[in-house]
Write an enzyme that holds these catalytic residues in place. Sequence first.
Site, short mmCIF file in Angstrom:
data_model
loop_
_atom_site.label_atom_id
_atom_site.label_comp_id
_atom_site.label_asym_id
_atom_site.label_seq_id
_atom_site.Cartn_x
_atom_site.Cartn_y
_atom_site.Cartn_z
CG ASP A 178 -31.86 61.38 10.26
OD1 ASP A 178 -31.07 60.55 9.78
OD2 ASP A 178 -31.53 62.57 10.46
CB SER A 179 -28.75 59.51 13.03
OG SER A 179 -28.54 60.48 12.01
CB CYS A 207 -30.74 57.81 8.55
SG CYS A 207 -28.98 57.75 8.85
CD GLU A 213 -27.13 67.78 14.16
OE1 GLU A 213 -27.29 68.15 15.32
OE2 GLU A 213 -27.85 66.95 13.57
CB CYS A 270 -25.65 63.22 4.05
SG CYS A 270 -25.66 63.57 5.83
CG HIS A 315 -27.35 66.71 8.77
ND1 HIS A 315 -27.91 65.47 8.96
CD2 HIS A 315 -27.29 67.31 10.00
CE1 HIS A 315 -28.16 65.31 10.25
NE2 HIS A 315 -27.80 66.40 10.90
N1 DGL Z 1 -28.53 61.00 9.01
C1 DGL Z 1 -27.19 60.74 8.56
C2 DGL Z 1 -27.23 60.38 7.07
O1 DGL Z 1 -28.12 60.79 6.36
C3 DGL Z 1 -26.29 61.93 8.79
C4 DGL Z 1 -26.01 62.20 10.24
C5 DGL Z 1 -25.29 61.07 10.94
O2 DGL Z 1 -24.11 60.81 10.65
O3 DGL Z 1 -25.92 60.44 11.78
O4 DGL Z 1 -26.36 59.69 6.62
#
Ligand code: DGL
Length: 261
Positions: A10-11, A73, A152, A184, A186
Amino acid sequence: MDDRPIGVFDSGVGGLTVVKEIIRQLPQEDVVYFGDTAHLPYGPKSSQTIKRLVRDNIRFLLKKKVKAIILACHTASAFTLEEIREENPIPIIGVIRPGAEEALRLTKNKRIGIIGTYGTIKSRAYSKELKRLEPGAFVIEKPCPLFVPLAEEGWIKKEATKLIVREYLEPLKEEEIDTLILGCTHYPLLKEEIAQVMGEVYLIDSARATVERLKRILEEKDLLAREGVPRHSFFVSDAPERFARLGKIFLGKEIGKVKRI
Ligand code: DGL
């Protein structure tokens, strides 16, 4: 049988919601997790940049000899899944299709909302998938970019968070959707606040459906690991201490040592 680990990336820290599901559904599997914290957020970035970053992440996981990869992600899945699949010999699983299928399984009135990052919403990946599977579906999409920093920061159950959630989601209520995809990594952390605003609406968290899909694929290809004590390793591209602290919120337990690469 195949004891190689499952790769997840993931990011940042959000993909740990998928790791949590792997631990629940596939407790014997080793996991190598990579959080590209140096490049978070992916949400507002261009598709070219995301493709470049995703390829780097895949290269790292392949060096760790993973047998399958989950693009946890949503933004990365939305922009790159097809290409990445074509380029790689192992199963690559995204989060969009499992989430869309789950939404269609639950909806009664076929009116479905999607919330995600700017990138995910702009790509229209969810609505295309939903329309492909159910052409008669009504789909409404909305980016909710502030949800990522709130999660976050661990700003769960705060008044300010409730206000922001209300501001974003109140207009969606007028659309009479009965299902909302949390598109997403999060957003599942804000599930309670989202449920408070949306009322009687199914909230879809793709993590469970994605890992169910992974499990089916591993079974079909005879890639499940043998019983044993699993190893979970965590790597990031920046700020391992912050990742470990936030990781506890996402995973619901200590995650141990996090290595920076
Ligand atoms: N992981 C990203 C997503 O699920 C969310 C966080 C980001 O913008 O990097 O889209």
